[in-house]
Design a protein around this motif. Sequence first.
Motif, mmCIF file in Angstrom:
data_model
loop_
_atom_site.group_PDB
_atom_site.id
_atom_site.type_symbol
_atom_site.label_atom_id
_atom_site.label_comp_id
_atom_site.label_asym_id
_atom_site.label_seq_id
_atom_site.Cartn_x
_atom_site.Cartn_y
_atom_site.Cartn_z
ATOM 1 N N TRP A 270 38.376 77.732 43.766
ATOM 2 C CA TRP A 270 37.244 78.032 44.569
ATOM 3 C C TRP A 270 36.231 77.268 44.602
ATOM 4 O O TRP A 270 35.340 76.781 45.416
ATOM 5 C CB TRP A 270 36.576 79.517 44.543
ATOM 6 C CG TRP A 270 37.482 80.680 45.062
ATOM 7 C CD1 TRP A 270 38.641 80.647 45.927
ATOM 8 C CD2 TRP A 270 37.264 82.045 44.663
ATOM 9 N NE1 TRP A 270 38.987 81.866 46.123
ATOM 10 C CE2 TRP A 270 38.454 82.935 45.341
ATOM 11 C CE3 TRP A 270 36.306 82.774 43.832
ATOM 12 C CZ2 TRP A 270 38.427 84.233 45.276
ATOM 13 C CZ3 TRP A 270 36.531 84.134 43.813
ATOM 14 C CH2 TRP A 270 37.467 84.863 44.514
ATOM 15 N N GLU B 262 37.876 70.532 46.887
ATOM 16 C CA GLU B 262 39.059 70.244 47.701
ATOM 17 C C GLU B 262 39.427 71.655 48.499
ATOM 18 O O GLU B 262 39.363 72.753 47.740
ATOM 19 C CB GLU B 262 40.375 69.826 47.060
ATOM 20 C CG GLU B 262 40.218 68.449 46.149
ATOM 21 C CD GLU B 262 40.980 68.065 45.290
ATOM 22 O OE1 GLU B 262 42.422 68.657 45.188
ATOM 23 O OE2 GLU B 262 41.110 67.276 44.464
ATOM 24 N N SER B 263 39.844 71.501 49.659
ATOM 25 C CA SER B 263 40.041 72.634 50.375
ATOM 26 C C SER B 263 41.751 72.997 50.453
ATOM 27 O O SER B 263 42.256 72.243 51.388
ATOM 28 C CB SER B 263 39.650 72.801 51.941
ATOM 29 O OG SER B 263 40.060 71.454 52.513
ATOM 30 N N GLU B 264 42.328 73.689 49.555
ATOM 31 C CA GLU B 264 43.696 74.125 49.350
ATOM 32 C C GLU B 264 43.872 75.636 49.868
ATOM 33 O O GLU B 264 42.944 76.419 49.402
ATOM 34 C CB GLU B 264 44.168 73.636 48.042
ATOM 35 C CG GLU B 264 44.116 72.170 47.937
ATOM 36 C CD GLU B 264 45.069 71.153 48.437
ATOM 37 O OE1 GLU B 264 45.935 72.123 49.154
ATOM 38 O OE2 GLU B 264 45.089 70.050 48.508
ATOM 39 N N LYS B 265 44.944 75.953 50.201
ATOM 40 C CA LYS B 265 45.501 77.310 50.337
ATOM 41 C C LYS B 265 45.588 77.809 49.172
ATOM 42 O O LYS B 265 46.214 77.410 48.179
ATOM 43 C CB LYS B 265 46.770 77.466 51.317
ATOM 44 C CG LYS B 265 46.857 78.723 51.673
ATOM 45 C CD LYS B 265 47.998 78.813 52.739
ATOM 46 C CE LYS B 265 48.387 80.132 53.233
ATOM 47 N NZ LYS B 265 49.564 80.188 54.432
#
Length: 446
Positions: free
Chosen positions: A56, A60-63
């Motif tokens: 969170w 980086e925006s990762e699933k």
Amino acid sequence: MHYPGFLQKENLNRNLKLLDSILFILFIAFLVLIIATSTKVNIAADSVDYYAMLQWVTPESEKPIVGNLHFAEQRSPGYSLLSLIPYSLLTVFVEPLVTTEKISSNVSPEYPNEIPGKTESQRKMAGSEMMFLPQQPLHIKDLFFKDYYVPGSHSWFQWKLALSLLITSYFFLFAGIWANVTALKLYAPSWQFRTLVPLVLVSSPVFIINIIELPLYATLTSYGQASLFALFVCISARSKNAWHIFSAGLMLGLLVLTRLELSIMAVLLIGYLIFTRNLRFLAFFSLGGSVAFFALVLYNLALFGVPLHFGILRGDINTFGFSIDYIFDNLLHPASGVLFFTPLLIPGLLFLVTGKNGLLKVLGFCSFILIIFYTLRIPIMYYHIGQGIIDIGGVPVTAPETLAQMRELIRSDINRYLSVFIPFSIIGFSTGIDRIFRILAQETAT
């Protein structure tokens, strides 16, 4: 009477110190060897949330690795926030120099449902709250520079996130051991029984399991923080140095940020300082603790948009209640009790509260208060033994089938929670044994 040379007092002391040093070094070497060859780095149960919380707060925006993270906001964020430090270092200095290997098939047909650190009966009752990701037994050698595909969530188990948590855990483990040994030098400079540290640690099999099987839990970090806090309390009680006092407050603040229930100790300790009018100590101590408070405010603002978020207080997997049976299972039952699975903890704390140092007595007293607190915090599963699946926030939690299975969970929980007091117990043993030696020396002299 003439004694052989090796039994003369000076030689005997020298030989005992040498033996103590050799045994301690062998313990550290064995610990490093076991970690390097046997550590498992899958995430399961609690570590799913710590992994997600670190994810969170990274840019980086990762699933997310699992779809429902209902319990994540109920976890104290200290462990994950501290893991941002190695995460940043890995991002800047390591990741540009390596190539990340993407592994899309990671189910082991030989061990499809293995869960590290769990018995067979616990594996049988494992629901989705006991995730085991990646699904094969993943050892430390398999982690470096490899991301593993998680079919259920169509996301990736990322080496950089897991390694950051792992580095944080082991940094605080060894920092804690160092702090314990340093504290022993303060209170028993004449004999420095360093072997006391591995003796107390090894006597707690649940703690050792967390070192090898579940290092991505917050257990090792909270142990190290408690050890450093205890050390700085010991040093500052003698030196009265502002930096030492500030450091003690900082470490207690980080400990509370990692284990919220330790706020009880913070409140009681502050109350003691006010009662004794030790206002200078209180001022620098509170200043150090405020660092963790501001970190919590920033975390809440970033994730929830408010400076104070009380989701952590909901804790809907636990409830408070008074049950003689549950208290007995936590403390005295041979299958789960602290007196059997962390047997040196209580005696060490008793030495601490019967000592002469005011601050150390307060720490011992606070430890017993928190032990009582843990025996009153009853997991929901305790009330649903044999009732199958419980739905908590959309997460299916499997209740134990039998009371014996419940005791396995109690053993894992209570002995893991109380490992945070091991540093206080070690100091208690040190002061207590030193008192006994002094009394014996006086009687011998007379």
